[in-house]
Write a protein that holds these residues in place. Sequence first.
Motif, short mmCIF file in Angstrom:
data_model
loop_
_atom_site.label_atom_id
_atom_site.label_comp_id
_atom_site.label_asym_id
_atom_site.label_seq_id
_atom_site.Cartn_x
_atom_site.Cartn_y
_atom_site.Cartn_z
N CYS A 1 0.82 -1.21 0.00
CA CYS A 1 0.00 0.00 0.00
C CYS A 1 0.86 1.26 0.00
CB CYS A 1 -0.93 -0.03 1.21
SG CYS A 1 -2.23 1.19 1.12
N SER B 1 -2.37 -4.22 10.15
CA SER B 1 -0.93 -4.37 10.29
C SER B 1 -0.49 -4.07 11.72
CB SER B 1 -0.24 -3.43 9.30
OG SER B 1 1.06 -3.18 9.70
N SER C 1 -2.52 -12.05 5.61
CA SER C 1 -1.96 -11.00 4.76
C SER C 1 -2.09 -11.37 3.29
CB SER C 1 -0.48 -10.79 5.09
OG SER C 1 -0.32 -10.56 6.45
N VAL D 1 -5.96 -1.41 6.24
CA VAL D 1 -4.75 -2.23 6.18
C VAL D 1 -3.75 -1.78 7.24
CG1 VAL D 1 -3.49 -0.94 4.42
CG2 VAL D 1 -3.21 -3.41 4.58
N ILE E 1 -5.58 -10.89 2.19
CA ILE E 1 -5.92 -9.48 1.95
C ILE E 1 -5.36 -9.02 0.62
CG2 ILE E 1 -5.46 -7.12 2.72
CD1 ILE E 1 -5.59 -8.18 5.60
N THR E 2 -4.08 -9.35 0.37
CA THR E 2 -3.47 -8.82 -0.84
C THR E 2 -4.02 -9.48 -2.09
OG1 THR E 2 -1.67 -10.41 -0.61
CG2 THR E 2 -1.32 -8.23 0.31
#
Lengths: 396, 564, 425
Positions: A80, A274, A234, A270, A237-238
């Motif tokens: 990001c 994180s 992760s 995000v 999400i990506t």
Amino acid sequence: MTDYRQKYKMTPVLGWLLQDRGGMILLGILLAGSILIPIGNLMFPEGSAFHVPTWVLGLLGKYLCYALLALSVDLIWGFCGILSLGHGAFFALGGYAMGMYLMRQIGDRGVYGDPVLPDFMVFLNWKELPWYWYGFDHFSFAILMAMLVPGVLAFVFGFLAFRSRVTGVYLSIITQAMTYALLLAFFRNDMGFGGNNGLTDFKDILGFDLQSDQTRCVLVVASALMLAICYLVSRGITQSRLGKVLIAIRDAESRVRFTGYRVEYYKLFVFTVSAVMAGIAGALYVPQIGIINPGEFAPAASIEVVIWVAVGGRGTLYGAVLGAFIVNYAKTFFTGVMPDFWLFFLGGLFIAVTLFLPKGVIGAIPAFGAANGGPGAPGNWRDRLASWRANQGGKA
Amino acid sequence: MRQDFSPPAPGRMPHHSFRRFFLPLFAIMVLMLVALAPQQASAFSDEQLRQNAEQLNAKSSTKKLDVIEKMAADGDPRVAAILEAMLDGDLYASKADDKVVIGKKQGKVWQHIDVVSGAVTGESGSADLDKIRINNRLRGALRDALATLNLFSPDLAIRRAAVETVMDTRDPAMAPLLQRAIERESNPDLLARMELAKATMALAAGETSQERLDAIDILASQTTPQIRAVLLQFVNAAEAENYDPKVVAAAKDAVASVESRLKMWQTGGDVYRGISLGSVLLLAAVGLAITFGVMGVINMAHGEMIMIGAYTTYAVQQAFLVFWPAGIGWSLAVAVPVAFLVSGGVGVVVERLIIRFLYGRPLETLLATWGLSLFLQQAIRSIFGASNRQVVAPDFMSGAIEFSTGLVLTYNRLWIILFSLIVVGGIAAVLRYTAFGLQMRAVTQNRRMAGSVGIRTGYVDALTFGLGSGIAGIAGVALSQIDNVSPNLGQGYIIDSFMVVVFGGVGNLWGTVLGAFSLGIVNKFLEPVAGAVLAKIFVLVALILFIQKRPKGLFALKGRAVEA
Amino acid sequence: MNKTLQTIVGAGALAWSAMAMTPAQAADDTIKIGVLHSLSGTMAISETTLKDTVLMLVDDINKKGGLLGKKVEAVVVDPASDWPLFAEKARELLEKDKVAAVFGCWTSVSRKSVLPVFEEDNGLLFYPVQFEGEESSRNVFYTGAAPNQQAIPAVDYLMSEDGGSAKRFALLGTDYVYPRTTNKVLRAYLHSKGVADEDIMENYTPFGHSDWQSIVADVKTFASAGKKTAVVSTINGDANVPFYKELANQGIKAEDIPVVAFSVGEEELAGLDTTPLVGHLAAWNYFESVDTEANAAFIKKWHAYIGDDKRVTNDPMEATYIGFTMWAHAVEQAGTTDVDAVRQAMYGQKVPNLTGGVAVMNTNHYLSKPVLIGEVQDDGQFDTVWKTDGVVVGDSWSDYIPESAKLTADWTYPWVCGNCEKPKY
């Protein structure tokens, strides 16, 4: 590369998992480690070639927590474009939450024998427990706080910053200001977190002795599994639609905004996820290391995390894990072998990686290089476009 | 070097044994001497003086104190020289014959100066001399004794210092002596100080309400912390002993008025300290404003460039000690260009070897320069050792301008403020008026266009980075005067420097200037209220919130370059 | 895929063997000791000297034939002023290198960080720095000064006639546990001497504080109240140089406001021009200037070892020297490097101080040492102006903190405890 999704007509999740070679290897190693390490430590006697000494166990636990922290940074930086130079703050807050639980567990076994107050409060003449220490005698509450506190801080901080469209270097510097302010605050003895000495002298966790090898093994395995889970989250999400928007934001924020996306919400989401991961890493780190002190808030520590990611290979997730292991192992190794000169090697390593391995160590391994098709992986068309544009315009 | 407008530190204890037992007697004796023999005839014979001086080498400090008293009471002008030598630590006992001499260092040997005749009687190495030890109690006694001896000195400056010490002591026993001095004094300035000193004594000694009111009247117009303390003490005493309510009220009013004026001075002091902190921040940040602000390099090794500058200062000083010890005062002046060249040179090399491959990848410059900073720190540690190095302050940077109001302007900080402004002015001039400045701006604004009109962009890049680094080196020269010269020097400034540049607005020199001074002043205003730690935390939080309001700093760059 | 996997597995195996196999099989003819001092980062300034001191002592003992007929080998590691790294390195020294004893740590937090490791592995740590006390571990010998061996005598001196009969005290410190505890002890002690709270000022600053203008100005204001004022400084390491520079420039003279410091030794003064600071004080158990034969020999040895006649010696170096010498004697006596045997042999161990007199290791793991107060001289040295008559026994639990006054540390029968109110047996 074979498209497994086509071939086996699998669910999308399994599909992207199988397509993710680095991730498969990482998960494999983590799982194998989770089984082999306890066996090696507990089953094989000292002196055996398969014995895993306790100090190695300690190192592995520490590296795993650092790897999880690096993963959380890669999620926002690699996917990001948010370069946080203050992620150590979330890590440390998670660590403090766990540390407070461990402190309460000491009970009356502290040096002054006070049943409620931790030692440092006794000798600073505190009469009762400050309100923010309430509840930390419960493990579940502490775990909740280890995720909630970093999460809320990240949410508030992110909400303010992203809404105001603070980007790039400005964002990096204010994250640094944040962790620096927290560093100074936690140094203060009046804050009630033990000042510079931090929280230490832990005895046990959930009733298990922290110094026993069994507990250590469990903690290492927990760290490994948590790293695996966070990796999957992760990656999920990506790989999702949301992840594609994130990458778009990384590459051209204004264009995404003009297309009608609420950029700040994506970033906020995000960033918060994180931070929660970093908090979990901290919570796992503290019982294995045995101390949490404000040093973890130091801006230099946060910068180092970014460097682990860069060394491993940014925007790949598993690269971050690899980077954390490489740099920290190098540190362990060199500080022991050449205590007077190790900074030359570490400094040299950072410079060399930047100059010669711009995509990190992962990028240098051909199988993981340009051919890898996952979005966000180095060497894809977006990166090439970005670097081309950068060359056109001078500075990016 | 010191310009004493007031005693350097107020607040001595009024009932020091020395003063209690000895001063009245001493004052009367000196008074008699002054009255009877204006020439200050010596009462000591040479032999007596020598005997007394020998006794200064006594073991116990009480014994020494007795001798000092005896000698001072004599009023012999030679006594002052002996006591002054003792105060300065120049009085020795020779090991060979136990004789007390004044030692004067001449190169590598000490000349022995006879305490009676003042003639040089021999010389030896330091090993043959035992220093006559003094402690803080003796230092105080010596200074007081000298002050009373000096109240009648023909030298105005010495008299002035003596009056300040008397004022500091405020011993009522001194009043007659002071009165005597007032009658003989011709300098109107000094006379006023003497009258004031008299009033401070009169306040405590006064018997009637009228005497007290008169004294309060004189004191109320003053603006010094000592007077405030005198009045406060008087108020306490007055309330405890039920003085005339009129006197108490007047004293309280006087305290309030002194207090309110002191407040203003204090605010002035805060502003000065803020500006001073700001100038330090500015010096530290201004090089970064070029490497980071103009070139876009996230230069984590900036702090190390400062450190190299500081070590260069040290090296230059060592070179002076070897080659030209007499000119040591010039070493700092010489260090400025040398540090610029050394740090700048390192900068150019770094740019050519590392940075130039990273243009267009600003975040990766962070990684490389971080590695570089570790490397440089260790290099300096390996060369110079881990411990602090000593950089001596030249005379013109030692001491302070002290106002009687308690405001202290230290010379080193005044010079640093001035220096920072000169540096910024210099940079602005280079950017604005030189061909190099023009090319530099062109290259950073549009590299390709600049290249196509014939500017050697690589060359300009190297020089720009060199300029930024060189200025960091100059900052190191200044910082060597107020901070540690250690391998960690740079680490202490790097974060603050980034804050300043970002706060002011990346790429804007004037933003950096304004940012540095406003952060400095805000910090210094918060510090007395909140303490040093909280003040810094508040400043950081304020900075974070400020960036929300103005996401590009105080002075945002406008135009397309911003989004690129 | 297979190729990559092979590469990775291969690399993993390589790393594994590097990690697990590096313990070079300890040769039987050497005794290993660990040196755990930061050689980089913020504490390197102070700690590097101690690393060199240990190496010098090792060198020295080997020249004399070693210990128990074996050579002593120092394993030096760099914990880099990073507290978790201290714990990691301590574990490595004890478990991988199997060292017989460790000499190390400077800050309290680094000691706290390694403490659980030493207790778990039953190691021996010699800690050579003045500190806040309030601790007594079976596995640590504290050769630095406790507050009662430094702070209290210093304040006594300030209140004495020779020290200027101070009535008002400004306690300046860095905000961490040592200054906090010391000041707490001092406040209680000053109360017991009739000093009121309004005559005590406490101020804490962050580590590495470099801008002392406001605080020095505050002290001046505090001192203008008409009572003799003294400053007690527990300011740590790095911040001292800017502090003293500011003191000098604002013209605070020792005879007006004396500053007594507990963390400023010859090493710190080496970075300063001390001419304007003459008369300010420090309290230690050792000064380089003390004129004894043992000290002269030690300084000579140090200069020869380090190859620089200008390098100074300081108190923590003496503490290292005493700790090392005691350990060596204890090993000789016990005939083994076994930790339990050596610990027993340590009690009552006597080593002549470099400043005269004899240091004794007590059963609470603290030393009995003389206390010296010195004035700063213009050559960067201290001139001893006051000295205790005999030795002072280090007090692990301060009598001036109520919770701590109850506790006793005694590691011999019948107590066998570091923090008990009554004997265990």
